[in-house]
Design an enzyme around this catalytic site. Structure first.
Site, PDB file in Angstrom:
ATOM      1  N   TYR A 163       0.824  -1.215   0.000  1.00  0.00           N
ATOM      2  CA  TYR A 163       0.000   0.000   0.000  1.00  0.00           C
ATOM      3  C   TYR A 163       0.861   1.271   0.000  1.00  0.00           C
ATOM      4  CZ  TYR A 163      -2.899  -3.813   1.619  1.00  0.00           C
ATOM      5  OH  TYR A 163      -3.499  -5.033   1.736  1.00  0.00           O
TER       6      TYR A 163
ATOM      7  N   TYR B 279     -12.820  -6.613   5.581  1.00  0.00           N
ATOM      8  CA  TYR B 279     -11.630  -6.677   4.735  1.00  0.00           C
ATOM      9  C   TYR B 279     -11.316  -8.146   4.498  1.00  0.00           C
ATOM     10  CZ  TYR B 279      -6.976  -6.667   2.952  1.00  0.00           C
ATOM     11  OH  TYR B 279      -5.896  -6.911   2.153  1.00  0.00           O
TER      12      TYR B 279
ATOM     13  N   LYS C 240      -2.516 -16.659   7.483  1.00  0.00           N
ATOM     14  CA  LYS C 240      -1.681 -15.892   8.412  1.00  0.00           C
ATOM     15  C   LYS C 240      -0.943 -16.760   9.444  1.00  0.00           C
ATOM     16  CE  LYS C 240      -3.946 -11.375   8.028  1.00  0.00           C
ATOM     17  NZ  LYS C 240      -2.861 -10.497   7.606  1.00  0.00           N
TER      18      LYS C 240
ATOM     19  N   ASP D  37     -14.381 -15.835   7.354  1.00  0.00           N
ATOM     20  CA  ASP D  37     -12.982 -15.505   7.092  1.00  0.00           C
ATOM     21  C   ASP D  37     -12.283 -15.374   8.440  1.00  0.00           C
ATOM     22  OD1 ASP D  37     -10.566 -14.278   6.667  1.00  0.00           O
ATOM     23  OD2 ASP D  37     -11.311 -12.786   5.243  1.00  0.00           O
TER      24      ASP D  37
END
Ligand code: PMP
Length: 425
Positions: free
Chosen positions: A17, A145, A275, A246
């Site tokens: 980003y 997200y 993750k 998620d």
């Protein structure tokens, strides 16, 4: 060394980003061990980020390094089409064992975002198999997200998320307001009114609902009420809509339960993890689904996804080691310790004028600022105080490795409070 590495980096690389014309500060890491990141100038920072939720056991854990070395000595990769191997099979069995019973099929993906793509494709192919191809939309909540690939971007918050620029390219999904009740708040009947209305009007177009259980991560670091999740799941099921969770950020203990869905005692049809799956050593995601979903998918043939590096043996071997290490450790006590020290250490931030709210759940501590800070100055002030904490927008937050000691946590929280006091006065 430091300047050399930074200038070589700046000449060619992108960071997450980031802009190449307005470059943010950059710190070269030369070593990492336990909860410490060692910088090129010799400074050691206490890690408050677990490398974005992943490095739950800290860095260079001997058990994880051993698993990687052992697998390198056998083979690092073979294609998964037509071949199988012990690391994949053992990890699949382990994931099935530690997740709720109906989830018994595992698809290995390259990353969290890809695990989400797989979940979305599973839902769409399932409805093809069930003879209802018109169910091709997803329902989700604002403030979510789910990753940076196209399908995942389409279900991130369309306004405050990071992908607004790409809106015209993305699939149009159905959004409802973000969950209102905070973690401790009680649910009011009207909190689900919008969901009810959408299901009533468009239920037959909806393939699935997708949501991050209990914690909305990169979309705002908000914690919402388990009753909301339970009610949402119940409503969606009553309209035949599949339920996709998620747990890429929340899985493997971060919220105090092994999976965040346990706060609400609900089970999805499809579950994404990633993750912390590999303890932060390598990229790996997995999408689990029920037998019923798997069979529905296969009524129209094979499931149409198959990455080159699917079920990479190194990633699977280290993931198995990481999950087993977690289960062998008193991880609940570790996360409770994080919660206690984050709460105590961040309490002082609540009195600062720049701070809108402080909230802590499990191993996640969040200071929400009233206004966006000077991010570069804030980041530098944190590093100068010996902590690696990466602010994001108005959020200054920590999710440290589970092995962090009370002293480590004191460095992290006092750096957060001190840096905010200095920079955001
Ligand atoms: N879902 C959630 C909830 C996440 O927090 C993330 C990562 N920030 C992703 C999906 C995407 O995972 P990855 O970055 O591994 O693609």
């Amino acid at each position: 060394m430091r300047d050399d590495l930074v200038s070589r980096d700046r000449a060619h690389l992108w960071h997450p980003y980031s802009s190449i014309t307005d470059q943010a500060p950059l710190w070269p890491v030369v070593d990492a061990h336990g909860t410490r990141l060692v910088l090129a100038d010799g400074r050691e920072l206490v890690d408050g980020m677990a490398s974005w939720w992943a490095a739950i056991h800290g860095y260079r854990h001997p058990v994880l390094d051993r698993a990687l070395h052992d697998q390198v000595d056998r083979f690092s990769h073979v294609m998964f089409g037509g071949l199988t191997h012990e690391p994949a099979v053992a990890l699949g069995e382990l994931l099935v064992r530690i997740t709720p019973a109906p989830l018994n099929r595992v698809f290995f993906a390259d990353s969290g975002s890809v695990a989400v793509e797989v979940a979305v494709k599973m839902a769409l192919q399932y409805w093809q198999g069930r003879g209802e191809p018109g169910r091709d939309r997803l329902l989700t909540v604002r403030g979510g997200y789910h990753g940076d690939t196209a399908g995942a971007m389409s279900i991130c918050d369309p306004d405050t998320g990071m992908h607004g620029l790409f809106r015209s390219y993305l699939a149009q999904q159905v959004f409802v307001d973000r969950p209102r009740p905070g973690y401790e708040d009680s649910l009011r009947p009207e909190d689900l009114d919008q969901v009810r209305a959408v299901l009533e009007e468009q239920g037959e177009r909806l393939a699935a609902v997708i949501i991050e259980p209990i914690v909305q991560g990169a979309g705002g670091m908000r914690f919402y009420a388990p009753d909301y999740l339970r009610a949402l799941v119940g409503l969606c099921r009553s309209y035949g809509v599949l339920v996709l969770f998620d747990e890429i950020a929340t899985g493997f203990g971060r919220t105090g339960t092994l999976f965040a869905m346990e706060h609400a005692d609900v089970v999805p049809d499809v579950l994404c993890v990633g993750k912390a799956l590999t303890g932060g050593t390598m990229t790996l995601g997995a999408t689990l689904c029920t037998q019923e979903v798997a069979e529905g998918i296969c009524r129209v043939g094979g499931f149409m996804h198959g990455p080159t590096f699917m079920a990479n043996p190194l990633a699977c071997a280290v993931a198995r080691a990481s999950v087993e290490l977690l289960l062998d450790r008193p991880w609940q006590a570790d996360v409770q310790r994080l919660e206690r020290h984050l709460s105590e250490g961040l309490a002082a931030a609540a009195d600062l004028p720049a701070v809108a709210e402080v909230r802590v759940l499990g191993g996640i501590g969040v200071v929400e600022l009233a206004d966006p800070p000077d991010a570069a100055r804030l980041q530098t002030a944190l590093v100068d105080r010996g902590a690696w904490v990466r602010p994001f927008g108005r959020l200054v937050y920590a999710m440290p490795p589970y092995v962090s000691t009370p002293d480590d946590l004191a460095v992290v929280t006092s750096a957060m409070v001190g840096a905010i006091r200095e920079v955001c006065a």
